[in-house]
Design a protein around this motif. Structure first.
Motif, mmCIF file in Angstrom:
data_model
loop_
_atom_site.group_PDB
_atom_site.id
_atom_site.type_symbol
_atom_site.label_atom_id
_atom_site.label_comp_id
_atom_site.label_asym_id
_atom_site.label_seq_id
_atom_site.Cartn_x
_atom_site.Cartn_y
_atom_site.Cartn_z
ATOM 1 N N SER A 18 66.964 6.352 22.093
ATOM 2 C CA SER A 18 67.004 6.466 23.554
ATOM 3 C C SER A 18 68.020 7.498 24.029
ATOM 4 C CB SER A 18 67.330 5.115 24.179
ATOM 5 O OG SER A 18 66.348 4.170 23.827
ATOM 6 N N ALA A 19 68.923 7.885 23.155
ATOM 7 C CA ALA A 19 69.924 8.897 23.517
ATOM 8 C C ALA A 19 69.344 10.305 23.455
ATOM 9 C CB ALA A 19 71.128 8.802 22.585
ATOM 10 N N LEU A 20 68.147 10.449 22.898
ATOM 11 C CA LEU A 20 67.550 11.763 22.672
ATOM 12 C C LEU A 20 66.618 12.163 23.805
ATOM 13 C CD1 LEU A 20 66.555 11.228 18.924
ATOM 14 C CD2 LEU A 20 68.665 12.253 19.817
ATOM 15 N N SER A 21 66.358 13.445 23.892
ATOM 16 C CA SER A 21 65.304 13.912 24.795
ATOM 17 C C SER A 21 63.966 13.503 24.183
ATOM 18 C CB SER A 21 65.354 15.429 24.938
ATOM 19 O OG SER A 21 64.944 16.047 23.724
ATOM 20 N N VAL A 28 62.335 13.110 15.502
ATOM 21 C CA VAL A 28 62.976 12.071 14.690
ATOM 22 C C VAL A 28 61.957 11.020 14.265
ATOM 23 C CG1 VAL A 28 64.649 10.168 14.761
ATOM 24 C CG2 VAL A 28 65.285 12.428 15.617
ATOM 25 N N MET A 29 61.102 10.602 15.177
ATOM 26 C CA MET A 29 60.099 9.587 14.835
ATOM 27 C C MET A 29 59.142 10.092 13.762
ATOM 28 S SD MET A 29 59.232 7.460 18.308
ATOM 29 C CE MET A 29 59.315 8.764 19.535
ATOM 30 N N ARG A 30 58.736 11.352 13.846
ATOM 31 C CA ARG A 30 57.861 11.914 12.807
ATOM 32 C C ARG A 30 58.560 11.922 11.452
ATOM 33 N NH1 ARG A 30 56.094 15.126 17.149
ATOM 34 N NH2 ARG A 30 57.606 16.760 16.708
ATOM 35 N N GLU A 31 59.861 12.216 11.446
ATOM 36 C CA GLU A 31 60.625 12.236 10.193
ATOM 37 C C GLU A 31 60.814 10.834 9.603
ATOM 38 O OE1 GLU A 31 64.267 14.188 11.284
ATOM 39 O OE2 GLU A 31 63.314 16.166 11.437
ATOM 40 N N LEU A 32 61.003 9.841 10.456
ATOM 41 C CA LEU A 32 61.298 8.481 9.986
ATOM 42 C C LEU A 32 60.055 7.645 9.693
ATOM 43 C CD1 LEU A 32 64.238 7.452 12.350
ATOM 44 C CD2 LEU A 32 64.378 8.099 9.939
ATOM 45 N N TRP A 49 57.302 5.807 22.435
ATOM 46 C CA TRP A 49 58.322 6.319 23.369
ATOM 47 C C TRP A 49 58.068 5.795 24.781
ATOM 48 C CZ3 TRP A 49 62.935 8.526 23.275
ATOM 49 C CH2 TRP A 49 63.406 9.152 24.438
ATOM 50 N N ASP A 50 56.831 5.883 25.245
ATOM 51 C CA ASP A 50 56.499 5.420 26.593
ATOM 52 C C ASP A 50 56.760 3.907 26.717
ATOM 53 O OD1 ASP A 50 55.809 8.003 27.275
ATOM 54 O OD2 ASP A 50 53.645 7.659 27.094
ATOM 55 N N ASN A 51 56.357 3.145 25.695
ATOM 56 C CA ASN A 51 56.577 1.699 25.706
ATOM 57 C C ASN A 51 58.066 1.364 25.691
ATOM 58 O OD1 ASN A 51 53.824 1.296 25.697
ATOM 59 N ND2 ASN A 51 53.710 0.815 23.519
ATOM 60 N N ARG A 52 58.818 2.127 24.931
ATOM 61 C CA ARG A 52 60.258 1.873 24.839
ATOM 62 C C ARG A 52 60.952 2.146 26.175
ATOM 63 N NH1 ARG A 52 64.076 2.179 20.073
ATOM 64 N NH2 ARG A 52 66.144 2.353 20.990
ATOM 65 N N VAL A 69 76.361 -5.817 34.182
ATOM 66 C CA VAL A 69 76.882 -4.536 34.654
ATOM 67 C C VAL A 69 76.770 -3.523 33.513
ATOM 68 C CG1 VAL A 69 78.851 -3.344 35.689
ATOM 69 C CG2 VAL A 69 78.495 -5.779 36.151
ATOM 70 N N PRO A 70 75.583 -2.910 33.360
ATOM 71 C CA PRO A 70 75.433 -1.957 32.248
ATOM 72 C C PRO A 70 76.330 -0.744 32.442
ATOM 73 C CG PRO A 70 73.481 -1.944 33.650
ATOM 74 C CD PRO A 70 74.372 -3.045 34.150
ATOM 75 N N LYS A 71 77.162 -0.488 31.451
ATOM 76 C CA LYS A 71 78.063 0.661 31.515
ATOM 77 C C LYS A 71 77.392 1.918 30.966
ATOM 78 C CE LYS A 71 82.168 -1.939 32.058
ATOM 79 N NZ LYS A 71 81.500 -3.175 32.233
ATOM 80 N N ASP A 72 76.244 1.729 30.320
ATOM 81 C CA ASP A 72 75.525 2.844 29.709
ATOM 82 C C ASP A 72 74.055 2.780 30.108
ATOM 83 O OD1 ASP A 72 77.608 4.146 27.855
ATOM 84 O OD2 ASP A 72 77.833 2.004 27.472
ATOM 85 N N ASN A 73 73.361 3.901 29.965
ATOM 86 C CA ASN A 73 71.969 3.997 30.398
ATOM 87 C C ASN A 73 70.991 3.261 29.502
ATOM 88 O OD1 ASN A 73 72.610 5.574 32.627
ATOM 89 N ND2 ASN A 73 72.505 7.461 31.434
ATOM 90 N N TYR A 74 71.357 3.020 28.277
ATOM 91 C CA TYR A 74 70.502 2.321 27.319
ATOM 92 C C TYR A 74 71.414 1.451 26.451
ATOM 93 C CZ TYR A 74 72.356 5.955 24.331
ATOM 94 O OH TYR A 74 73.217 6.784 23.660
#
Length: 194
Positions: A18-21, A28-32, A49-52, A69-74
């Motif tokens: 989720s930190a990635l564009s 990354v997903m293709r590699e993993l 990606w869309d579901n996530r 209180v989320p301190k981060d976006n994900y």
């Protein structure tokens, strides 16, 4: 009953797709991607990606509605207690999976949320309400720390597999919304190992 959450990782802790564009995430997903239960979810990277993104938006909103209180976006992800299935599978397949046990005592109510099971699965079951699995008490719900402490009895935890679709990994997922808190904990543990 539970004193900690466990963050599982490979080589480097606290990484999130989720930190990635979107473009970086696809790469990354293709590699993993492989046929293991850990990475077969990446076989359809665009759909995943869309579901996530949809599930994390639901998670964040549900957490905030309950006073989080989320301190981060994900969130960073962990499991409540120990993910026995994860550890046993990794051991049986000779996979290297590292883990960090993080005491629940370091978290405030505003720092962490929980779902039963994995948040993407819980979101899907709560949205589509498949008759054979849907339990409104658990699915499509975002739980706070105080709720989890009171509701996750031995009976619930021992029967997780009966509450989820076949092929899903049975655990209660923890979503850590305060990255700095757990990074500081991890770094202090590393310092103590020296």
């Amino acid at each position: 009953m539970f004193e900690y959450v466990t963050h599982y990782y490979n080589a480097i802790p606290f990484r999130s797709i989720s930190a990635l564009s979107r473009t970086e995430a696809m790469k990354v997903m293709r590699e993993l991607c492989d046929d293991t239960p850990f990475f077969e979810r990446f076989k359809e990277p665009i759909q995943y990606w869309d579901n996530r993104i949809e599930a994390e938006t639901w998670l964040r909103n549900g957490f905030k509605e309950k006073g989080g209180v989320p301190k981060d976006n994900y969130p960073f992800y962990a499991v409540l207690g120990t993910g026995d299935w994860i550890e046993n599978y990794a051991l049986s397949e000779g996979l290297e999976v590292d883990f960090l046990r993080i005491p629940l005592s370091i978290f405030n109510e505003e720092d962490i949320s929980f779902t039963l099971p994995d948040s993407m699965v819980s979101f899907w079951i709560g949205r589509d309400k498949p008759e054979e699995y849907y339990d409104p008490q658990y699915h499509g719900q975002v739980f706070m720390l105080s709720e989890v402490k009171s509701m996750m009895t031995a009976d619930v935890m021992n029967n997780l597999a009966s509450r989820i679709p076949q092929g899903s990994i049975p655990y209660v997922e923890a979503q850590i919304w305060n990255h700095k808190l757990v990074m500081n904990y991890y770094n202090s543990q590393k310092m103590n190992e020296r």
